[in-house]
Design an enzyme around this catalytic site. Structure first.
Site, short mmCIF file in Angstrom:
data_model
loop_
_atom_site.label_atom_id
_atom_site.label_comp_id
_atom_site.label_asym_id
_atom_site.label_seq_id
_atom_site.Cartn_x
_atom_site.Cartn_y
_atom_site.Cartn_z
N ASP A 257 45.53 -19.42 62.86
CA ASP A 257 44.21 -19.95 62.48
C ASP A 257 44.29 -20.68 61.15
OD1 ASP A 257 42.89 -19.19 64.70
OD2 ASP A 257 41.80 -17.50 63.81
N CYS B 153 46.62 -17.46 72.59
CA CYS B 153 46.06 -17.38 71.24
C CYS B 153 45.69 -15.93 70.98
CB CYS B 153 44.82 -18.28 71.19
SG CYS B 153 43.96 -18.23 69.61
N TRP C 78 43.56 -18.98 76.09
CA TRP C 78 43.37 -17.54 76.35
C TRP C 78 43.50 -16.81 75.02
CZ3 TRP C 78 43.36 -15.05 81.38
CH2 TRP C 78 43.32 -13.65 81.31
N ASP C 79 42.35 -16.33 74.52
CA ASP C 79 42.33 -15.73 73.18
C ASP C 79 42.20 -14.22 73.25
OD1 ASP C 79 42.24 -15.68 70.42
OD2 ASP C 79 40.58 -17.09 70.26
N ASP D 269 87.95 15.01 64.14
CA ASP D 269 87.06 16.18 64.19
C ASP D 269 85.96 15.95 63.16
OD1 ASP D 269 85.72 18.52 64.09
OD2 ASP D 269 87.48 19.80 63.69
N ARG E 118 35.72 -7.28 64.67
CA ARG E 118 34.94 -8.50 64.97
C ARG E 118 33.72 -8.14 65.82
NH1 ARG E 118 36.21 -14.46 67.62
NH2 ARG E 118 35.64 -15.64 65.80
C1 GLA Z 1 40.28 -17.15 67.21
C2 GLA Z 1 41.12 -18.37 67.49
C3 GLA Z 1 40.42 -19.60 67.02
C4 GLA Z 1 39.08 -19.72 67.72
C5 GLA Z 1 38.27 -18.46 67.48
C6 GLA Z 1 36.99 -18.46 68.31
O1 GLA Z 1 40.17 -16.89 65.87
O2 GLA Z 1 42.37 -18.24 66.89
O3 GLA Z 1 41.19 -20.75 67.28
O4 GLA Z 1 39.31 -19.92 69.09
O5 GLA Z 1 38.99 -17.29 67.81
O6 GLA Z 1 36.25 -17.34 68.17
#
Ligand code: GLA
Length: 729
Positions: free
Chosen positions: A551, A529, A480-481, A53, A446
């Protein structure tokens, strides 16, 4: 049989080769969670449940005055809502009448012989080599008719149990899902458990932290619209004495790329509940009658063989059952990426010059990074305009690719499809395609905005414009970022009261776009990426066989990055490059570190001295030589770079144990210090191995017990790659 239902005991037992998992249909048809651990027979493990309980722990109405029966103190497979269980809940649903309640009890179940499928989300898959069985258990709330279907697939040999949940609104009124977890894992006593996870930041992703559980809710999450640099959707629960080669651990990895959460509660009675799923930050998903919602998959793994055992399970699972790209099993050419070489300042002539110089370094693929499209001379403009900038690529893309191919290199290209610059033709034509809250200027990051991927017209534009470029030349590779976190969550396509769906619908839109681009280009090698490794997650790895790790290309920082990343992700997914960062560190050491990944260069090859070119060529050759060991072998962390020391070491051992590569970097030198040895792991103790650097054969057992002496009177940042080969008599 991987899944057994015992009629008499009403237990479901799930078995992999070395682990078992058990649930039981308990009193009032609540589904109890009884066990996850080393293999057991199909015994009824409910003997563990002791009932008392417990004051202030409610009792379900049907239990009447049975005060010992409370969901608050019972281990549950998927916890209820507002039924007397005050721990963190697996679901929060606002019903048609406005009540928050879900009283899920077993209504039905089925067992079948293949992997379950998710319609809207990426998930693991089985191959002919796997024995996979699945189980679906339907929990229903009898009043609202809301159902939660629990999905399980058991990969017997791979030792992985995948899990997901589906909510079906079987009622006659709309409901709002405010929280839906993919996994709920209860432990009857978890006071010994610790949590290990991979927090980080831009440039320092996936570091390793380990904490003792205390009486609170520990939350590991991302609310940045993506899985993020800051956290990774992977958590290990382990015992306090678990280490690399021994001890129990439970791994949980979410196959999802958006906001996620893992909550771990150590409650008042030392019970532990762990939940994992979509983060419920600004999450409110409407389900009309008959509609359903899929929660992402969790990959659960249990081992008593320590962190190495767990990592090996996941590494193999990623290689065999996650990524659909054929490149997972194919050679990844040595690449040179132009980013750190030229940033935005290049033209076709410069690229050809780089390619010619890179060829001499043993490079096989040249990647043209950011800056080739629209008006893109810096990072303030051009995103969204996916057509070639003919001021830079004067000869045209096709011609440029032909020139690069003639030099003997394959060609790769960079995209950041999810973003838009205000200074772009796309934004000028469709300002409403960027996410913005009406009446409020959007947050920049950015100096770019985020496209509203919930919109089909945006998805279609991206599929068409990216595919057009990919189909216009002989492109072998695409990066592809995505370079910012998401804010200004609002879609003009959805009414005001459905904005709580935007975060998730963004990710669904992203997956649809990836289906339309990646899956339609099976011969292109894609690399993911996000400002480095910001969205390096299991969801993305179902599309991308490799991901740019960070990076930050400083080799010493990368020792930690590789170490942390390797807890879940195999080496063959980690993008790692030799760059000009840390000029005082020799190329040989940069190469040793970058060979812990998909090897490449990130520098201006035209500026290297002949001596450096030669050194790079030597290192490239080594990568090709060791490739089969590194990419298809088992990876071992031999030291922990987070613990101060003089050496960082790791190794790869082929599956048949015939060969191994032990890599060591001297990161520090104490004056007149002791002789240090690196102990091998994973060798056959009874075999002798020839070690090239020592020019000697030593038995596996001695190498694992005593180790290899690492020379100490050497310059700092010297590195060694010891190649071990089984000596046949
Ligand atoms: C990011 C990626 C980098 C490069 C820059 C380009 O920071 O991690 O490797 O591609 O963008 O703008």
């Amino acid at each position: 049989m991987a899944i057994i239902y015992n009629e008499e005991l009403k237990t479901f037992s799930l078995h992999t080769k070395n682990s078992s998992y058990q649930m039981k249909i308990g009193k009032l048809n609540y589904l109890y969670h009884l066990y996850y651990g080393p293999s057991m027979r199909d015994e009824d493990l409910s003997y563990q449940i002791m009932q008392y309980d417990r004051g202030f722990s409610g009792n379900p109405y049907e239990a009447r005055n049975q005060r010992i029966f409370s969901l608050d103190a019972l281990p549950q497979e998927f916890s209820t809502l507002q039924q007397g269980d005050f721990r963190i809940s697996s679901i929060e649903v606002s019903n048609g009448d406005g009540s928050y309640s879900f009283n899920g009890r077993v209504k039905s179940f089925k067992i079948y012989d293949e992997k379950y499928e998710l319609k809207t989300l990426p998930a693991s898959f089985s191959t002919d080599k796997d024995h996979v069985q699945s189980l679906e258990i339907v929990l229903e709330d009898e009043i609202t008719k809301v159902e939660v279907v629990l999905l399980y697939s058991v990969f017997e040999e791979a030792e992985i149990i995948t899990r997901s949940a589906k909510v079906i609104n079987g009622g006659s009124e709309s409901i709002h899902l405010r929280k839906i977890m993919s996994m709920c894992l209860d432990f009857m006593n978890g006071s010994d458990l610790e949590v290990l996870h991979l927090p980080g930041r831009y440039g320092q992703e996936r570091q390793v932290e380990r904490q003792r559980l205390t009486h609170q809710i520990h939350t590991i999450s991302s609310g940045r619209g993506s899985s993020s640099h800051q956290q990774n959707p992977f958590v290990i629960l382990c015992n306090k004495d678990t280490r690399e080669n021994a001890g129990i651990c439970y791994g949980t990895a979410l196959v999802y790329s958006g906001n996620f959460v893992a909550e771990i509660e150590l409650d008042q009675y030392d019970q532990v509940r762990m939940l994992m799923g979509i983060n419920n930050k600004q999450f409110d998903f409407e389900l009309k009658p008959g509609e359903e919602f899929e929660a992402p998959e969790v990959l659960m793994g249990f081992t008593d063989k320590g962190f190495t055992g767990l990592s090996h399970m996941y590494h193999d699972f990623f290689r065999n059952n996650m990524c659909k790209s054929k490149f997972v099993h194919e050679y990844r050419p040595i690449l040179i990426n132009t980013w750190e070489a030229t940033f935005f300042t290049f033209d076709d002539v410069k690229l050809v010059e780089i390619a010619k110089a890179a060829k001499k370094m043993g490079v096989e693929l040249m990647v043209m990074d950011d800056g080739w499209f629209g008006k893109r001379d810096d990072d303030n403009s051009g995103l969204g305009d996916w057509y070639v900038n003919t001021n830079k690529i004067k000869c045209g893309l096709n011609n440029l690719v032909e020139q690069i191919n003639d030099i003997g290199l394959k060609f790769g290209i960079w995209f950041e499809p999810e973003m838009v610059s205000e200074d772009s033709d796309l934004y000028r034509a469709h300002p409403d395609w960027a996410m913005q809250i009406p009446g409020r200027p959007a947050v920049r990051s950015r100096n770019q905005l985020v496209l509203d991927l919930t919109r089909k017209d945006v998805q279609d534009y991206l599929i068409e414009s990216v595919n057009k470029i990919l189909d216009s030349a002989n492109i072998f590779y695409a990066k592809w970022d995505v370079n910012r976190s998401i804010t200004d969550i609002f879609s003009t396509e959805l009414p005001g009261n459905r904005q709580g769906e935007v975060y998730h619908r963004y990710i669904l839109g992203l997956y649809r776009i990836l289906d339309g681009i990646v899956k339609t280009h099976p011969n292109i090698l894609f690399e993911g990426c996000s400002g480095g490794g910001g969205r390096y997650d299991p969801g993305m790895l179902t599309y991308f066989p490799q991901y740019w790790n960070s990076d930050n290309t400083k080799p010493i920082d990368n020792l930690k990055l590789h170490y942390g990343t390797s807890f879940l992700y195999p080496i063959c997914t980690m993008g790692a490059h030799v760059s000009e960062a840390n000029p005082n560190i020799p190329i040989s050491t940069k190469g040793t570190v970058a060979m812990c990944g998909t090897f490449g260069y990130e520098l201006d090859a035209t500026k290297l001295t002949a001596k450096k070119i030669k050194e790079c060529k030597r290192v490239s050759k080594l990568y090709k030589k060791y490739y089969p060991i590194i990419f298809y072998g088992d990876y071992y962390r031999l030291t922990n770079p987070f613990v101060p020391g003089n050496l960082t070491a790791w190794s790869s051992v082929t599956k048949n144990k015939e060969e191994a590569l032990i890599s060591v970097v001297v990161t520090n030198l104490t004056v007149n210090g002791p002789q240090e040895y690196i102990r091998a792991r994973g060798l056959n103790p009874d075999w002798k191995y020839y070690i090239d650097i020592l020019d000697q054969a030593v038995s596996g057992s001695v190498l694992m017990h005593v180790g290899i002496p690492i020379p100490r009177e050497v310059p700092e940042y010297t590195s060694y790659q010891y190649h071990l080969k089984h000596v046949r008599k």
